[in-house]
Design an enzyme around this catalytic site. Sequence first.
Site, PDB file in Angstrom:
ATOM      1  N   ARG A 245       0.863  -1.186   0.000  1.00  0.00           N
ATOM      2  CA  ARG A 245       0.000   0.000   0.000  1.00  0.00           C
ATOM      3  C   ARG A 245       0.898   1.234   0.000  1.00  0.00           C
ATOM      4  O   ARG A 245       1.706   1.410   0.904  1.00  0.00           O
ATOM      5  CB  ARG A 245      -0.908   0.008   1.235  1.00  0.00           C
ATOM      6  CG  ARG A 245      -1.765   1.257   1.346  1.00  0.00           C
ATOM      7  CD  ARG A 245      -2.708   1.182   2.552  1.00  0.00           C
ATOM      8  NE  ARG A 245      -3.569   2.339   2.588  1.00  0.00           N
ATOM      9  CZ  ARG A 245      -3.474   3.334   3.488  1.00  0.00           C
ATOM     10  NH1 ARG A 245      -2.573   3.298   4.448  1.00  0.00           N
ATOM     11  NH2 ARG A 245      -4.297   4.368   3.428  1.00  0.00           N
TER      12      ARG A 245
ATOM     13  N   HIS B 133      -3.068  10.892   0.136  1.00  0.00           N
ATOM     14  CA  HIS B 133      -2.606  10.723   1.521  1.00  0.00           C
ATOM     15  C   HIS B 133      -2.024  12.079   1.951  1.00  0.00           C
ATOM     16  O   HIS B 133      -0.848  12.211   2.238  1.00  0.00           O
ATOM     17  CB  HIS B 133      -1.587   9.586   1.607  1.00  0.00           C
ATOM     18  CG  HIS B 133      -1.416   9.001   2.981  1.00  0.00           C
ATOM     19  ND1 HIS B 133      -1.559   7.657   3.256  1.00  0.00           N
ATOM     20  CD2 HIS B 133      -1.112   9.572   4.166  1.00  0.00           C
ATOM     21  CE1 HIS B 133      -1.339   7.432   4.546  1.00  0.00           C
ATOM     22  NE2 HIS B 133      -1.062   8.580   5.122  1.00  0.00           N
TER      23      HIS B 133
ATOM     24  N   GLU C 196      -7.837   8.610   5.488  1.00  0.00           N
ATOM     25  CA  GLU C 196      -8.185   9.328   6.722  1.00  0.00           C
ATOM     26  C   GLU C 196      -8.617  10.774   6.488  1.00  0.00           C
ATOM     27  O   GLU C 196      -7.936  11.716   6.920  1.00  0.00           O
ATOM     28  CB  GLU C 196      -7.009   9.299   7.701  1.00  0.00           C
ATOM     29  CG  GLU C 196      -6.574   7.906   8.098  1.00  0.00           C
ATOM     30  CD  GLU C 196      -5.542   7.905   9.240  1.00  0.00           C
ATOM     31  OE1 GLU C 196      -5.148   8.984   9.691  1.00  0.00           O
ATOM     32  OE2 GLU C 196      -5.155   6.811   9.671  1.00  0.00           O
TER      33      GLU C 196
ATOM     34  N   ASN D 264      -7.883   2.027   9.380  1.00  0.00           N
ATOM     35  CA  ASN D 264      -6.613   2.264  10.060  1.00  0.00           C
ATOM     36  C   ASN D 264      -6.888   2.267  11.549  1.00  0.00           C
ATOM     37  O   ASN D 264      -7.759   3.001  12.025  1.00  0.00           O
ATOM     38  CB  ASN D 264      -6.007   3.616   9.660  1.00  0.00           C
ATOM     39  CG  ASN D 264      -5.528   3.630   8.219  1.00  0.00           C
ATOM     40  OD1 ASN D 264      -5.552   2.599   7.533  1.00  0.00           O
ATOM     41  ND2 ASN D 264      -5.080   4.787   7.764  1.00  0.00           N
TER      42      ASN D 264
ATOM     43  N   TYR E 210      -5.131   2.297  15.503  1.00  0.00           N
ATOM     44  CA  TYR E 210      -3.961   2.419  16.382  1.00  0.00           C
ATOM     45  C   TYR E 210      -4.298   2.307  17.861  1.00  0.00           C
ATOM     46  O   TYR E 210      -3.556   1.742  18.627  1.00  0.00           O
ATOM     47  CB  TYR E 210      -3.239   3.752  16.118  1.00  0.00           C
ATOM     48  CG  TYR E 210      -2.555   3.760  14.765  1.00  0.00           C
ATOM     49  CD1 TYR E 210      -1.311   3.173  14.604  1.00  0.00           C
ATOM     50  CD2 TYR E 210      -3.178   4.313  13.650  1.00  0.00           C
ATOM     51  CE1 TYR E 210      -0.688   3.134  13.370  1.00  0.00           C
ATOM     52  CE2 TYR E 210      -2.561   4.277  12.406  1.00  0.00           C
ATOM     53  CZ  TYR E 210      -1.317   3.679  12.272  1.00  0.00           C
ATOM     54  OH  TYR E 210      -0.712   3.624  11.045  1.00  0.00           O
TER      55      TYR E 210
ATOM     56  N   GLU F 136      -3.884   0.079   7.877  1.00  0.00           N
ATOM     57  CA  GLU F 136      -2.751   0.510   8.706  1.00  0.00           C
ATOM     58  C   GLU F 136      -2.953  -0.002  10.120  1.00  0.00           C
ATOM     59  O   GLU F 136      -4.058   0.089  10.667  1.00  0.00           O
ATOM     60  CB  GLU F 136      -2.663   2.049   8.822  1.00  0.00           C
ATOM     61  CG  GLU F 136      -2.122   2.748   7.623  1.00  0.00           C
ATOM     62  CD  GLU F 136      -2.025   4.259   7.830  1.00  0.00           C
ATOM     63  OE1 GLU F 136      -1.847   4.710   8.986  1.00  0.00           O
ATOM     64  OE2 GLU F 136      -2.149   4.976   6.825  1.00  0.00           O
TER      65      GLU F 136
HETATM   66  C1  FCB Z   1      -1.993   7.576  10.293  1.00  0.00           C
HETATM   67  C2  FCB Z   1      -1.501   8.038   8.950  1.00  0.00           C
HETATM   68  C3  FCB Z   1      -0.154   7.495   8.565  1.00  0.00           C
HETATM   69  C4  FCB Z   1       0.791   7.392   9.741  1.00  0.00           C
HETATM   70  C5  FCB Z   1       0.129   6.761  10.928  1.00  0.00           C
HETATM   71  C6  FCB Z   1       1.029   6.621  12.142  1.00  0.00           C
HETATM   72  O1  FCB Z   1      -2.896   8.499  10.798  1.00  0.00           O
HETATM   73  O2  FCB Z   1      -2.411   7.666   7.934  1.00  0.00           O
HETATM   74  O3  FCB Z   1       0.343   8.271   7.516  1.00  0.00           O
HETATM   75  O4  FCB Z   1       1.352   8.610  10.004  1.00  0.00           O
HETATM   76  O5  FCB Z   1      -1.009   7.469  11.286  1.00  0.00           O
END
Ligand code: FCB
Length: 459
Positions: A77, A120, A165, A294, A296, A362
């Site tokens: 990607r 992006h 995002e 994505n 985290y 992600e």
């Molecule tokens: C996301 C982004 C990516 C990267 C990660 C840690 O928000 O899409 O580019 O910076 O965080």
Amino acid sequence: MENIVFPQGFLWGAATAAFQVEGATGVDGRTDSIWDAFCRVPGKVVGGDTGEPGADHYRRFEQDVALMKELGLKAYRFSIAWPRVRPDGGKVNQAGLDFYRRLVDTLLAHDIVPWPTLYHWDLPQKLEEAGGWTERDTAFRFADYATATVEALGDRVGTWTTLNEPWCSAFLGYAAGIHAPGRTEPAAAAAAVHHLLLAHGLANDVIRSAAPDAKVGITLNMYPIIPVDPGNPADLDVARRLDGLQQRIFLDPLLRGEYPADILADLEPFGFGEHIVEGDLGVISAPMDMLGVNYYTEHYVSSSPNGSEAAPSPWIGVQHASFPRRDAPRTDMDWEVRPDGLTAVLLRLHHDYPRIPLYITENGAAFRDDFSGSGAIDDVDRTGYIASHLRAAHTAIRAGVDLRGYFCWSLLDNFEWAEGYAKRFGIVHVDYATQIRTPKMSARWFSRVARDNALVAVS
Ligand code: FCB
């Protein structure tokens, strides 16, 4: 050991983004993006870092693709830089398109699926000077850029992602000012939301016309938003508003053809509704083939103004939200490690927005890598992070979620936006002075997972 086997054909990949890895910002006709301009504003990016040298991926992509092959990755990607393909948002630049054609051809020659994202975050600076995403016209310029790109690459790319995002583009870029273009105007952020979604819809249409067999999707950043006290109506309301601004404001128009009524009402003071022209929602909600997620961390939120972290400004119109700290391990970004939240996000999508295939586009973590001593990087914490999130993803699959792939963020250490080069997310270490790549333990481990299509014990 628990046997965690993924469905047949599950797509294993790694992700990057153009501005974060390419470097070569001034070559072959590329002009400034909003991030080039933002990096020049003193104090905006840690260390005054810029898109140079990046991981020099523009010049070293062949070596990087060979490394992906060695690691057994099935998909890559990456994002395409608008300011390379249509510098200043204007005429098509063949040299820019040629770079991505070479990249895609090299991937295909190595049997790696190219998984490009059209946007992006690198809006041509010239378009920002004309109003950027607050202007409806920017969505149409995006469609022009998508047309040129898909005409050039449509015969070799099977899956397109329009935006990465859009929440960050709109709210961090135009309300909080901590991302490019660094504006702090709530009404501008509201306008940007709608124009980004319109850009997605127009591009979806363009891709379908130019490449009828292609699959099209968008990538959103998802977080469970958990009220500190579910018995407190004020906490519940803050969670509702934040979830609405973060997630439903994108998911509902894309997948249900309407903006959520509560958020339309919340955003009335910011003139949100004035940007919505008849027919727009039909364009935005045209069918998609997949949704990229994505993930985290989670957000734990309170209505109290006395939380230990102040309410950040991207949540426009929200008074007194705070994000109390919990006792949890944290990454170098200070983000809580919360793998269960990934299961929750996937289940929520499955229940609330059924039938759309999902990909984790992600997931990963910044940690301080110890690169002293032997030259090996035993990034146990990053490996553990990815392993725990893969287990969480697998839990969702067992519960019936149609999850089809996982891309770790990131293939390479890179430019982490406002954090500059200080944060390292790569499974491959990059020495920015020499550009030497060194796969970390996480890369070797992830490579075995991809090969086995199953989770193996951390060694
Ligand atoms: C996301 C982004 C990516 C990267 C990660 C840690 O928000 O899409 O580019 O910076 O965080």
